[in-house]
Design a protein around this motif. Structure first.
Motif, mmCIF file in Angstrom:
data_model
loop_
_atom_site.group_PDB
_atom_site.id
_atom_site.type_symbol
_atom_site.label_atom_id
_atom_site.label_comp_id
_atom_site.label_asym_id
_atom_site.label_seq_id
_atom_site.Cartn_x
_atom_site.Cartn_y
_atom_site.Cartn_z
ATOM 1 N N ASN A 85 73.949 19.481 -14.613
ATOM 2 C CA ASN A 85 73.787 19.542 -13.159
ATOM 3 C C ASN A 85 73.136 18.262 -12.632
ATOM 4 O O ASN A 85 73.502 17.760 -11.575
ATOM 5 C CB ASN A 85 72.967 20.768 -12.773
ATOM 6 N N ARG A 86 72.190 17.752 -13.431
ATOM 7 C CA ARG A 86 71.524 16.501 -13.000
ATOM 8 C C ARG A 86 72.541 15.369 -12.909
ATOM 9 O O ARG A 86 72.582 14.617 -11.936
ATOM 10 C CB ARG A 86 70.429 16.135 -13.992
ATOM 11 N N ASN A 87 73.416 15.281 -13.907
ATOM 12 C CA ASN A 87 74.401 14.198 -13.914
ATOM 13 C C ASN A 87 75.407 14.370 -12.774
ATOM 14 O O ASN A 87 75.788 13.403 -12.125
ATOM 15 C CB ASN A 87 75.129 14.166 -15.259
ATOM 16 N N LYS A 88 75.808 15.614 -12.529
ATOM 17 C CA LYS A 88 76.759 15.841 -11.424
ATOM 18 C C LYS A 88 76.112 15.535 -10.076
ATOM 19 O O LYS A 88 76.745 14.959 -9.192
ATOM 20 C CB LYS A 88 77.287 17.283 -11.486
ATOM 21 N N ALA A 89 74.827 15.833 -9.962
ATOM 22 C CA ALA A 89 74.133 15.547 -8.692
ATOM 23 C C ALA A 89 74.006 14.042 -8.478
ATOM 24 O O ALA A 89 74.259 13.535 -7.379
ATOM 25 C CB ALA A 89 72.753 16.203 -8.700
ATOM 26 N N ASP A 90 73.673 13.309 -9.517
ATOM 27 C CA ASP A 90 73.558 11.845 -9.394
ATOM 28 C C ASP A 90 74.925 11.224 -9.132
ATOM 29 O O ASP A 90 75.051 10.266 -8.373
ATOM 30 C CB ASP A 90 72.940 11.248 -10.663
ATOM 31 N N ALA A 91 75.963 11.786 -9.740
ATOM 32 C CA ALA A 91 77.323 11.277 -9.504
ATOM 33 C C ALA A 91 77.745 11.564 -8.066
ATOM 34 O O ALA A 91 78.338 10.717 -7.393
ATOM 35 C CB ALA A 91 78.298 11.927 -10.476
ATOM 36 N N LEU A 92 77.390 12.733 -7.569
ATOM 37 C CA LEU A 92 77.733 13.088 -6.181
ATOM 38 C C LEU A 92 77.084 12.116 -5.209
ATOM 39 O O LEU A 92 77.699 11.646 -4.254
ATOM 40 C CB LEU A 92 77.296 14.520 -5.874
ATOM 41 N N VAL A 96 73.588 7.850 -15.552
ATOM 42 C CA VAL A 96 74.342 9.063 -15.911
ATOM 43 C C VAL A 96 75.293 8.734 -17.062
ATOM 44 O O VAL A 96 75.335 9.418 -18.083
ATOM 45 C CB VAL A 96 75.146 9.594 -14.703
ATOM 46 N N ALA A 97 76.017 7.635 -16.893
ATOM 47 C CA ALA A 97 76.980 7.226 -17.932
ATOM 48 C C ALA A 97 76.245 6.966 -19.243
ATOM 49 O O ALA A 97 76.698 7.367 -20.321
ATOM 50 C CB ALA A 97 77.711 5.968 -17.485
ATOM 51 N N ALA A 98 75.084 6.336 -19.149
ATOM 52 C CA ALA A 98 74.325 6.008 -20.360
ATOM 53 C C ALA A 98 73.837 7.273 -21.062
ATOM 54 O O ALA A 98 73.938 7.406 -22.286
ATOM 55 C CB ALA A 98 73.134 5.123 -19.992
ATOM 56 N N ARG A 99 73.317 8.235 -20.294
ATOM 57 C CA ARG A 99 72.825 9.473 -20.906
ATOM 58 C C ARG A 99 73.952 10.192 -21.626
ATOM 59 O O ARG A 99 73.792 10.683 -22.742
ATOM 60 C CB ARG A 99 72.211 10.393 -19.836
ATOM 61 N N GLU A 100 75.117 10.256 -20.990
ATOM 62 C CA GLU A 100 76.222 11.015 -21.580
ATOM 63 C C GLU A 100 76.840 10.273 -22.766
ATOM 64 O O GLU A 100 77.118 10.873 -23.804
ATOM 65 C CB GLU A 100 77.276 11.311 -20.515
ATOM 66 N N ALA A 101 77.011 8.985 -22.642
ATOM 67 C CA ALA A 101 77.630 8.226 -23.744
ATOM 68 C C ALA A 101 76.707 8.209 -24.958
ATOM 69 O O ALA A 101 77.145 8.465 -26.089
ATOM 70 C CB ALA A 101 77.921 6.808 -23.283
ATOM 71 N N SER A 102 75.428 7.981 -24.749
ATOM 72 C CA SER A 102 74.491 7.931 -25.887
ATOM 73 C C SER A 102 74.358 9.318 -26.521
ATOM 74 O O SER A 102 74.235 9.446 -27.734
ATOM 75 C CB SER A 102 73.123 7.430 -25.433
ATOM 76 N N ALA A 103 74.457 10.365 -25.712
ATOM 77 C CA ALA A 103 74.391 11.731 -26.258
ATOM 78 C C ALA A 103 75.628 12.042 -27.077
ATOM 79 O O ALA A 103 75.638 12.979 -27.881
ATOM 80 C CB ALA A 103 74.252 12.748 -25.142
ATOM 81 N N LYS A 151 71.251 4.239 -10.757
ATOM 82 C CA LYS A 151 71.049 5.662 -11.093
ATOM 83 C C LYS A 151 72.357 6.273 -11.610
ATOM 84 O O LYS A 151 72.371 7.081 -12.544
ATOM 85 C CB LYS A 151 70.569 6.398 -9.835
ATOM 86 N N ALA A 152 73.456 5.848 -11.018
ATOM 87 C CA ALA A 152 74.757 6.377 -11.438
ATOM 88 C C ALA A 152 75.100 5.907 -12.849
ATOM 89 O O ALA A 152 75.541 6.687 -13.694
ATOM 90 C CB ALA A 152 75.837 5.944 -10.460
ATOM 91 N N GLU A 153 74.840 4.640 -13.151
ATOM 92 C CA GLU A 153 75.163 4.133 -14.495
ATOM 93 C C GLU A 153 74.239 4.776 -15.541
ATOM 94 O O GLU A 153 74.595 4.896 -16.716
ATOM 95 C CB GLU A 153 75.058 2.607 -14.551
ATOM 96 N N ALA A 158 72.308 -4.302 -11.453
ATOM 97 C CA ALA A 158 71.987 -2.877 -11.270
ATOM 98 C C ALA A 158 72.675 -2.030 -12.336
ATOM 99 O O ALA A 158 72.084 -1.105 -12.903
ATOM 100 C CB ALA A 158 72.403 -2.413 -9.877
ATOM 101 N N ARG A 159 73.950 -2.361 -12.632
ATOM 102 C CA ARG A 159 74.668 -1.592 -13.641
ATOM 103 C C ARG A 159 74.027 -1.780 -15.027
ATOM 104 O O ARG A 159 73.842 -0.817 -15.779
ATOM 105 C CB ARG A 159 76.151 -1.988 -13.687
ATOM 106 N N VAL A 160 73.596 -3.000 -15.326
ATOM 107 C CA VAL A 160 72.969 -3.247 -16.625
ATOM 108 C C VAL A 160 71.663 -2.460 -16.737
ATOM 109 O O VAL A 160 71.376 -1.808 -17.743
ATOM 110 C CB VAL A 160 72.713 -4.748 -16.835
ATOM 111 N N ARG A 161 70.876 -2.482 -15.674
ATOM 112 C CA ARG A 161 69.607 -1.713 -15.705
ATOM 113 C C ARG A 161 69.893 -0.228 -15.884
ATOM 114 O O ARG A 161 69.195 0.486 -16.600
ATOM 115 C CB ARG A 161 68.813 -1.951 -14.421
#
Ligand code: GLC
Length: 755
Positions: free
Chosen positions: A405-412, A166-173, A162-164, A212-215
Motif C-alpha cells: 500500500n505504501r508503494n502504491k500510495a507513493d506511485a499515485l 519505491v522502485a528501489a524497495r521492490e527491486a532490492s526485495a 520518493k517514487a524511485e 533525484a532519481r539516483v538519490r
C-alpha cells in the motif's frame, strides 16, 4: 580481531614480546583478511582481494551474463512459476556459475531464483566472491511508475526521488542490486521511441531529475547503498545516444564536442554528483569511434572531466555490435579495444573472456585488468554483498514489499503530478461525480498498455485502469460497456445517447515507443480520430485522455475535445490518478518537459534553439510548437508580478537573486511550477534563444499571493568559448520568470567584469 602490540615496562616487555611472537605465529589463523573486514575502507578491501585473485578469476568478474530461465531453453518451467518448491536453473547456467565464469547476471529476477544462483556461487567461489544481480528497473519494478518522460513533467525533484525509492524497495526485495537507470538522454526528436525513457529536452531539468532519481535508488550516501532496500543506479546511455538519423534508433549521427558539453553531459554530471555507482555506455559513436572503445569519452571526459569513479558497463552486446557495424575486425579486437577504451564490464557478449589470452600474449597489460576488476568488485562491496551475500534474498520480505500500500500510495502521488491538463474549454473540468458521464475508447480499460515499455515485472491485470478508477468515484453515474472500449462508432454512439459528457481514452500502443520503436509520423491512428469526431458530431462534451510515450500530433484531438489530459503511460496507478484529476479531487500541476510539435516536419524541435539572425517560418504552417516546453494548465489561474533582481549590475561570479510574486487568482487551491530562463544578449559564441536555469513550485490557496525567490548561481551564466573554456562574459542578460518557456515576464541585468 586484529593484533595491537603493547609494551609497559620490563616484565610486561617480556610478556609483550612473548605474546607478540605467539600472535605473529598464529596471525594467519586469527586475523581477518582485509577484504572480509566490513570495517575496512572499500578501497582497501578491493585492493586486498585483487591481490589474491588469479587472472581467470579477475576476468570472470568482468563478465555480465544475461540470465535465461529454462523455459526459454524449452526446458521445464522457471522454478518459482511452475514448481514453487524447487527453482529450476538451466544446467548450462549452473555450470557457468560453478566454473566461476560469471561476475554478475542481468535479467535474473526474484528471490527464489537469485538465491539458488548465489548459493551455487558461494559454494564454488574459491575466495567467496558473490554474484551481483542487475535489471532494467526503468520506471518501477512491480508497482509500475509513470514512464520517465511523464514523471519529469512533475518538475518535482522530491516526488521523483520518493517514487524511485519505491522502485528501489521492490527491486532490492526481489534479489536485485543494480538497475539500468536513470536514462538521461536529451532529445528534441519525438520520432525516437526511447524519448519515453528520457526526462525531456532540457539538460538543466534533466540534470536535476537525474540526481533525484539516483538519490531515490541509492539513498543519500555510499553507506545507504549497502542497505537492502536500495539499489545502485546505472546512468545511461553514455553519451550522445539521441544523435540519430531520422529519429531511428541505432542510426548514429555525428555530434559535436559542443553538443556533448552543452546538451548531453549535464544530466550525467547531475547523476555523478549524486553519487551514481555505475554508468552504461551507449550504442553510439563519437568522432567516428564507437563509444565502447572511446578513450576520449570514457577516460578524458567521464573519469577526468566528470570525476566518475565507479563501474562502466557496455550496453547489450556492444562488443559484438562493433564487429557487425564494421567498426572492428574481430571480437578479440573488440575486447582489446574495449578494455583499452576504459570499459570495465562486458554485458552479454562474453568477448571479455578473450582478455585472458590477450594478457598472456602481452597485448593487454594486467594494470588495465586490475583497474576494471577493481570497479566491478567495488560495486559488490558498496552494495554489501560481501558482508552478507544473501542480504537481498528474503522471500517473506519480497511478498510484503511488492505492490505494498505504501508503494502504491507513493506511485499515485507522482502519477497525479505527471498528467498534464493541456486544454479545458469553458472549464468543462473538473467534472462532478454527480454528473453522469460515459466512458469509451480502446484504452479505457487496458491495464497492460498503460504500463508503457520497460515495465519490468509489472502486470497489466494489477493496473488501475481509467474504467476502474472512474467507477470508484462516479459509481452508477458512470455509463460504460466493455463493448464500447473500442473505436467502434455505432457502439459508442449507442452508449452515449443519454449523456451530455463523454470521457474518451485514446493514444498509442505501448509498443510504439521504447527501444527500437520509432515513428516517422506522430498522429494517432485514423480510427481513433474518426471515433472522436463522431462523438463530437453527436454534440457531446468530450474529455480526452491521451496515452502515449512521446508528444503526438494534437491538433485534431484538441479541435474535437473540450478538455485534454495527457497521461503519457501512467503506470499501475494511472486510472486512480486520472479519475481524481477529472473529478477535481486533485488539481493538475504537471507541465510538459518536451515540446509538442505541430507536425513531424518541424523535428528536431526545442525551445532552446540557437538564435537566428532572422526569424523565418514555414509557408505551410506556423513555426511555433503546438504546446511549448514548460506548458501545463490548472483548474485555477495564476498571476505573476514582474521579476525583480536585488541589483541591476553584478560582478562576474556573484549569484543573482530574482524575486517574483505569484498570486492564485482563481477559485481553487493549486500548485504552480515557476520557471526561470535566461537569455544571454551577446556572447562570443552564438547564444541560444533562452535556457532554463532554475525552477521551483509554490502551493497557493485561492486569492493567496506568495513571493518566490530564485537564486541563480554564477554557473547559470557560463558559456563555453570557442577555445572550449567555461567562462562568464560581461554583458547584459535577460531573465524571464513565468509559467512556461514562452513567458515574456522579464527583467534584465548587467554582468560586469570584476574590477
Ligand atoms: C538495451 C538497452 C539498455 C538496457 C540494456 C539491458 O539494449 O539499450 O538501455 O539497459 O539493453 O536490457
Amino acid at each position: 580481531m586484529s593484533y595491537h602490540p603493547k609494551s609497559h615496562g620490563a616484565a610486561t616487555g617480556r610478556i609483550g614480546a612473548y605474546s607478540l611472537a605467539v600472535c605473529l605465529m598464529l596471525q594467519p589463523v586469527f586475523a581477518v583478511d582485509v577484504y572480509k573486514d566490513k570495517n575496512a575502507p572499500v578501497e582497501e578491501r578491493v585492493a586486498d582481494l585483487l591481490s589474491r585473485m588469479t587472472l581467470e578469476e579477475k576476468v570472470s568478474e568482468m563478465i555480465l551474463k544475461p540470465y535465461y530461465p529454462p523455459s526459454q531453453y524449452g526446458v521445464g518451467g522457471h522454478g518459482e512459476k511452475e514448481n514453487a518448491q524447487k527453482v529450476v536453473i538451466h544446467p548450462d547456467t549452473l555450470k557457468q556459475v560453478q566454473e566461476g565464469k560469471v561476475g554478475a547476471f542481468l535479467k535474473a529476477n526474484g528471490v527464489a531464483t537469485n538465491r539458488v544462483l548465489q548459493e551455487q556461487q558461494m559454494k564454488h567461489s574459491r575466495l567467496g566472491i558473490p554474484l551481483m544481480f542487475h535489471e532494467d528497473v526503468v520506471h518501477g519494478y512491480r508497482t509500475i511508475l509513470p514512464v520517465p518522460i511523464a514523471s519529469a513533467c512533475s518538475w518535482n525533484d522530491d516526488a521523483i526521488e520518493k517514487a524511485e525509492a519505491v522502485a528501489a524497495r521492490e527491486a532490492s526485495a526481489s534479489g536485485l542490486q543494480l538497475t539500468y537507470a536513470p536514462m538521461v538522454d536529451v532529445t528534441s526528436d519525438p520520432r525516437w521511441g526511447r524519448i519515453m525513457e528520457t526526462s525531456g529536452e532540457d539538460p538543466y531539468l534533466g540534470a536535476r531529475i537525474a540526481a533525484a532519481r539516483v538519490r531515490g535508488f541509492q539513498g543519500d550516501s555510499e553507506k545507504d547503498l549497502s542497505r537492502n532496500d536500495t539499489i545502485m543506479g546505472c546512468v545511461k546511455h553514455y553519451a550522445g545516444y539521441p544523435s540519430l538519423e531520422g529519429g531511428l534508433d541505432y542510426y548514429y549521427k555525428d555530434f559535436s564536442w559542443r553538443d556533448l558539453q552543452e546538451t548531453y553531459l549535464p544530466p550525467f554530471q547531475g547523476a555523478i554528483r549524486a553519487g551514481v555507482g555505475s554508468v552504461m555506455c551507449s550504442y553510439t559513436a563519437y568522432n567516428g569511434e564507437p563509444a565502447t572503445f572511446n578513450r576520449f569519452l570514457n577516460i578524458d571526459v567521464l573519469r577526468n572531466q566528470l570525476g566518475f569513479k565507479g563501474l562502466l558497463v557496455t550496453d547489450w552486446n556492444t562488443l559484438n555490435h562493433a564487429k557487425s557495424m564494421g567498426a572492428s575486425a574481430s571480437n578479440k579486437e573488440s575486447a582489446e579495444r574495449g578494455i583499452k577504451g576504459g570499459i570495465d564490464m562486458d554485458m552479454t557478449s562474453g568477448q571479455y573472456m578473450n582478455l585472458i589470452q590477450l594478457v598472456k600474449e602481452g597485448k593487454v597489460p594486467m594494470k588495465l585488468i586490475d583497474q576494471a576488476v577493481a570497479h566491478c568488485l567495488k560495486a559488490k562491496f558498496q552494495t554489501g554483498l560481501f558482508d552478507d551475500p544473501y542480504r537481498y534474498f528474503d522471500e517473506k520480505k519480497e511478498k510484503e514489499i511488492l505492490l505494498s500500500n505504501r508503494n502504491k500510495a507513493d506511485a499515485l502521488a507522482i502519477t497525479q503530478e505527471s498528467i498534464i491538463l493541456l486544454q479545458n474549454k469553458d472549464n468543462v473540468l473538473p467534472l462532478s461525480p454527480d454528473h453522469r458521464v460515459a466512458l469509451t475508447g480502446w484504452l479505457a480499460d487496458n491495464g497492460k498498455n498503460q504500463l508503457g515499455s520497460w515495465d519490468a515485472s509489472g502486470k497489466g491485470e494489477e493496473s488501475i485502469t481509467v474504467f476502474k478508477g472512474m467507477k470508484e468515484i462516479w459509481k452508477d453515474n458512470l455509463v460504460s460497456d466493455s463493448q464500447a472500449f473500442t473505436t467502434n462508432i455505432p457502439k459508442s454512439l449507442d452508449l452515449i445517447k443519454d449523456v451530455d459528457t463523454v470521457v474518451v481514452c485514446l493514444g498509442e500502443n505501448r509498443s510504439w515507443s521504447g527501444e527500437a520503436s520509432n515513428r516517422a509520423t506522430l498522429e494517432l491512428s485514423d480510427d481513433q480520430i474518426e471515433h472522436l469526431k463522431a462523438i463530437k458530431k453527436a454534440g457531446k462534451k468530450i474529455i480526452s485522455i491521451v496515452f502515449a510515450g512521446r508528444p503526438v500530433i494534437m491538433d485534431e484531438i484538441a479541435q474535437n475535445s473540450d478538455a485534454v489530459l495527457y497521461a503519457w503511460f501512467p503506470g499501475t496507478m494511472g486510472g486512480t490518478a486520472i479519475a481524481q484529476l477529472v473529478s477535481g479531487e486533485v488539481n493538475p500541476s504537471a507541465k510538459t518537459c518536451q515540446t509538442f510539435p505541430r507536425h513531424a516536419g518541424q523535428i528536431p524541435v526545442s525551445y532552446r534553439w540557437h538564435r537566428p539572425f532572422h526569424y523565418t517560418g514555414y509557408s505551410d504552417m506556423p513555426r511555433t510548437p503546438f504546446y511549448p516546453f514548460g506548458f501545463g494548465m490548472s483548474y485555477t489561474t495564476f498571476n505573476y508580478s514582474a521579476p525583480k533582481t536585488n541589483k541591476e549590475e553584478y560582478a562576474i561570479g556573484e549569484p543573482v537573486q530574482v524575486t517574483v510574486k505569484v498570486a492564485n487568482t482563481g477559485k481553487r487551491a493549486g500548485r504552480e511550477i515557476v520557471q526561470c530562463y535566461i537569455r544571454d544578449e551577446i556572447a562570443s559564441v552564438v547564444p541560444r534563444e533562452r535556457e532554463l536555469r532554475e525552477y521551483t513550485s509554490v502551493d497557493l490557496q485561492p486569492g493567496e499571493e506568495k513571493e518566490v525567490t530564485l537564486t541563480l548561481p554564477p554557473s547559470a551564466f557560463e558559456i563555453i568559448t570557442v577555445d572550449q573554456k567555461r567562462v562568464i562574459e560581461p554583458g547584459s542578460v535577460q531573465i524571464f520568470v513565468g509559467p512556461d518557456s514562452t513567458t515574456q515576464n522579464k527583467t534584465s541585468i548587467r554582468l560586469a567584469a570584476a574590477q
